[in-house]
Design an enzyme around this catalytic site. Sequence first.
Site, PDB file in Angstrom:
ATOM      1  N   ASN A  58     -20.918   9.538 -40.418  1.00  0.00           N
ATOM      2  CA  ASN A  58     -19.979   8.891 -39.494  1.00  0.00           C
ATOM      3  C   ASN A  58     -20.412   7.472 -39.152  1.00  0.00           C
ATOM      4  O   ASN A  58     -19.574   6.559 -39.054  1.00  0.00           O
ATOM      5  CB  ASN A  58     -19.862   9.710 -38.202  1.00  0.00           C
ATOM      6  CG  ASN A  58     -19.057  10.986 -38.381  1.00  0.00           C
ATOM      7  OD1 ASN A  58     -18.385  11.173 -39.388  1.00  0.00           O
ATOM      8  ND2 ASN A  58     -19.130  11.865 -37.404  1.00  0.00           N
ATOM      9  N   ARG A 382      -5.114  13.088 -49.576  1.00  0.00           N
ATOM     10  CA  ARG A 382      -6.434  13.423 -50.109  1.00  0.00           C
ATOM     11  C   ARG A 382      -6.355  14.828 -50.679  1.00  0.00           C
ATOM     12  O   ARG A 382      -5.683  15.691 -50.124  1.00  0.00           O
ATOM     13  CB  ARG A 382      -7.516  13.406 -49.028  1.00  0.00           C
ATOM     14  CG  ARG A 382      -7.653  12.112 -48.253  1.00  0.00           C
ATOM     15  CD  ARG A 382      -8.845  12.179 -47.305  1.00  0.00           C
ATOM     16  NE  ARG A 382      -8.778  11.183 -46.258  1.00  0.00           N
ATOM     17  CZ  ARG A 382      -9.179   9.920 -46.374  1.00  0.00           C
ATOM     18  NH1 ARG A 382      -9.663   9.503 -47.536  1.00  0.00           N
ATOM     19  NH2 ARG A 382      -9.086   9.075 -45.364  1.00  0.00           N
ATOM     20  N   ARG A 412      -8.206   5.586 -47.565  1.00  0.00           N
ATOM     21  CA  ARG A 412      -9.540   4.980 -47.486  1.00  0.00           C
ATOM     22  C   ARG A 412     -10.631   5.885 -48.053  1.00  0.00           C
ATOM     23  O   ARG A 412     -10.735   7.053 -47.713  1.00  0.00           O
ATOM     24  CB  ARG A 412      -9.864   4.633 -46.035  1.00  0.00           C
ATOM     25  CG  ARG A 412     -11.189   3.906 -45.858  1.00  0.00           C
ATOM     26  CD  ARG A 412     -11.438   3.574 -44.417  1.00  0.00           C
ATOM     27  NE  ARG A 412     -10.563   2.509 -43.967  1.00  0.00           N
ATOM     28  CZ  ARG A 412     -10.061   2.427 -42.734  1.00  0.00           C
ATOM     29  NH1 ARG A 412     -10.318   3.377 -41.871  1.00  0.00           N
ATOM     30  NH2 ARG A 412      -9.308   1.411 -42.392  1.00  0.00           N
ATOM     31  N   HIS A 442       1.030   9.060 -44.895  1.00  0.00           N
ATOM     32  CA  HIS A 442       0.029   9.987 -44.390  1.00  0.00           C
ATOM     33  C   HIS A 442       0.623  11.356 -44.072  1.00  0.00           C
ATOM     34  O   HIS A 442      -0.112  12.311 -43.809  1.00  0.00           O
ATOM     35  CB  HIS A 442      -0.608   9.379 -43.120  1.00  0.00           C
ATOM     36  CG  HIS A 442      -1.780  10.126 -42.598  1.00  0.00           C
ATOM     37  ND1 HIS A 442      -1.768  10.806 -41.391  1.00  0.00           N
ATOM     38  CD2 HIS A 442      -3.029  10.310 -43.108  1.00  0.00           C
ATOM     39  CE1 HIS A 442      -2.950  11.369 -41.182  1.00  0.00           C
ATOM     40  NE2 HIS A 442      -3.730  11.090 -42.201  1.00  0.00           N
ATOM     41  N   TYR A 475     -11.876  22.507 -41.934  1.00  0.00           N
ATOM     42  CA  TYR A 475     -11.031  21.743 -41.017  1.00  0.00           C
ATOM     43  C   TYR A 475     -10.012  22.690 -40.387  1.00  0.00           C
ATOM     44  O   TYR A 475      -9.386  23.484 -41.084  1.00  0.00           O
ATOM     45  CB  TYR A 475     -10.260  20.645 -41.769  1.00  0.00           C
ATOM     46  CG  TYR A 475     -11.047  19.431 -42.155  1.00  0.00           C
ATOM     47  CD1 TYR A 475     -12.392  19.506 -42.493  1.00  0.00           C
ATOM     48  CD2 TYR A 475     -10.434  18.190 -42.210  1.00  0.00           C
ATOM     49  CE1 TYR A 475     -13.100  18.384 -42.870  1.00  0.00           C
ATOM     50  CE2 TYR A 475     -11.141  17.053 -42.584  1.00  0.00           C
ATOM     51  CZ  TYR A 475     -12.471  17.158 -42.925  1.00  0.00           C
ATOM     52  OH  TYR A 475     -13.173  16.041 -43.292  1.00  0.00           O
ATOM     53  N   ARG A 571     -10.136  15.323 -30.094  1.00  0.00           N
ATOM     54  CA  ARG A 571     -11.423  15.556 -30.735  1.00  0.00           C
ATOM     55  C   ARG A 571     -12.285  14.296 -30.766  1.00  0.00           C
ATOM     56  O   ARG A 571     -13.468  14.328 -30.497  1.00  0.00           O
ATOM     57  CB  ARG A 571     -11.227  16.038 -32.173  1.00  0.00           C
ATOM     58  CG  ARG A 571     -12.535  16.408 -32.871  1.00  0.00           C
ATOM     59  CD  ARG A 571     -12.392  16.438 -34.376  1.00  0.00           C
ATOM     60  NE  ARG A 571     -12.380  15.112 -34.955  1.00  0.00           N
ATOM     61  CZ  ARG A 571     -11.573  14.703 -35.926  1.00  0.00           C
ATOM     62  NH1 ARG A 571     -10.661  15.518 -36.395  1.00  0.00           N
ATOM     63  NH2 ARG A 571     -11.638  13.487 -36.410  1.00  0.00           N
ATOM     64  N   HIS A 599      -8.671  19.368 -36.295  1.00  0.00           N
ATOM     65  CA  HIS A 599      -7.909  18.332 -36.996  1.00  0.00           C
ATOM     66  C   HIS A 599      -6.406  18.409 -36.757  1.00  0.00           C
ATOM     67  O   HIS A 599      -5.668  17.488 -37.085  1.00  0.00           O
ATOM     68  CB  HIS A 599      -8.200  18.455 -38.502  1.00  0.00           C
ATOM     69  CG  HIS A 599      -7.717  17.309 -39.328  1.00  0.00           C
ATOM     70  ND1 HIS A 599      -6.669  17.413 -40.219  1.00  0.00           N
ATOM     71  CD2 HIS A 599      -8.128  16.023 -39.405  1.00  0.00           C
ATOM     72  CE1 HIS A 599      -6.470  16.250 -40.808  1.00  0.00           C
ATOM     73  NE2 HIS A 599      -7.335  15.387 -40.336  1.00  0.00           N
TER      74      HIS A 599
END
Length: 692
Positions: A58, A382, A412, A442, A475, A571, A599
């Site tokens: 992170n 993704r 990204r 997205h 997730y 979160r 998530h």
Amino acid sequence: MVVSIQEHVVHADSNAESRYLNREVSYLQFNDRVLQLAEDPATPLLERARFLAIVAGNLDEFYMVRVAGLKRQQAAGLQELSADGLTPDAQLSLISSQVTEQMTRLSQTFAEDVTPELHAEGIKILRWADLDRDQRKRMRETFRDHVFPILTPLAVDPGHPFPYISNRSLNLAVFVRDEDKTHFARIKVPPILPRLFALGDGCHVPLEDVIGANLNDLFHGMKVVESHAFRVTRDAELEVDDDRAEDLLSALESELTRRRISKAVRLEVEEGMPAQVRAMLIRELQLSEDDAFILPGPLDVTFLWSLYDTARADLKFRAFRPVTHSDLRVLDDDAPDVFAAIRKRDVLVHHPYESFVTSVQAFIEQAAADPTVLAIKQTLYRTSGDSPIVEALIEAAESGKQVVVLVEIKARFDEVANINWARTLERAGCHVVYGLVGLKTHCKLSMVVRQERSGLRRYVHIGTGNYNPTTARGYEDIGLLTANKQLGHDVGDLFNYLTGYSRRASYDSILVAPHELRERMIKLIDREAQHAREGKGGRIIMKLNSLVDEQIIEALYAASTAGVQVDIIARGICTLRPMVDGLSSNIRVQSIVGRFLEHSRMYFFENAGKSEVFIGSADMMHRNLDRRVETLVRIDSKRLKRRIMDILDTALVDSSNSWELLAEGEWARLVPAEGEEAMSLQLQLMQLAMKS
């Protein structure tokens, strides 16, 4: 609970600093919550190691994106203020002190707590000085056979300029002497090799130690004086001008090449490196002292991910296997018919408690194999390296089905993988779209068009997470599988917008950014405020990853002032300041950080007893509302709304992995009241899944 809201209410002020918290500090506070789990002795040992790896990763991303962005503003002389009124210079100064403290704690936890405990359990990370003669002999043989041929020492002298140090690379700064002259060379630790070399009997040696102890093989006739490990982090932001790029794919590939030689933003050096060597690296990398961090080795503890794979179930969270949703289970040994189940009633799947493989993946795979399916439309932001979703889409295209895939090649850090997937899909005959000009796509959408006796029917999946079976095991996400006619029509129109020239901006059952999502969300918040003023109650719950958008925050402040009770379960980042008298005294902000990465995005509005609930891909951030195509779907089924409310209600009483945001901007970990048993959202949902 450990804190009392009334005790921490402060008074409102009109300036920005009192209305908003700093975004960058809020992210570092999230990372701190993960670090606290690594520091907690109650966390299983290998899970502590995993959390340390997450914290380190992170921080890498934080520097590559957020710090790099502030440094670009600084270099350009821009003094754009953050929402809380800080200049880029002030934010960088604030960040530096907090990161120093966090990286120090990370290193100490690794060296003083986790490493000794791993050692006691037979999992040993040994430095070269810890090895006995026989172990050193074996490591020298390993070096000569498997490492030496790959290494390339790069000299620095008038004929050899200071070499380019690639992003996130681990390196050795080496000094050698030839007669009375000292020379500097840099050796890159090959990322293609394992970071830890196994010695057997649970022993592991860092690769940089193996290289550093065998430098004489690389510098024949020279005396190796000293060597020191260091690591560089670089700006990783891409700047693709969609409006000018005639070929977005080529433009992105060019920008990816440029990213490899972007500016350095952070230097990490191992303790013991002389000050003059560190100063030389800072100078050559064009950094400042504030950008350099001196840490005990080994550097870059993301290598702990490899240790986490050790087969020691006793050192991890108790194993949990996702269950198949009750509506999708096999009956009488027949293969489940996903379409029949969805026709019967809407299905809400909650990962990782309910299996992604037997729900969403099965939905796409059955569609690919079903001869009555005519078309599949899919967004991919993704996905996994070995993607069964992509394989199913390829199978569908090769069998003659119309397959349209929107691959977001600007996702990204997944740009290269997504470019490769796009080309693979195109070669198989899929119609591939790379995204919209100026926007990232997205939203998480799948649509299957099937020929049935009654005519064409659309089946739809809308979710909060990526189409990735690997991350779906770790997730927490939620998704809707439905054959609802109106929703199918809306999603079909949205795909036409994504792939063609449709100008539809408003839909009946979904909210879509960037056209209307912020406006509709503010209207929903304002409606609760009006109900509160009319004495009809007022209740809002938002579960999301991040809350940053000032317009949304101001609407929530106004709702709080009107008497609406607001719960935010964020979160990660939250720049709203809660529990401020006269501003946000009715707003509580909570964060759950635990075994699974929270998530999902869920939004509840009481609406005077006629509740409205939405799920989808959108956080309340500028980028999500202005620069991305996002989708929230309204959940109309009373049964499914009740299930979502059960999840939210349980989350709000979590006292196991929850922190509460105080008005001062600090987070306090929640603990059960005396005599109460700790309540864990994730544990309860696992138990419910296993009982279902």
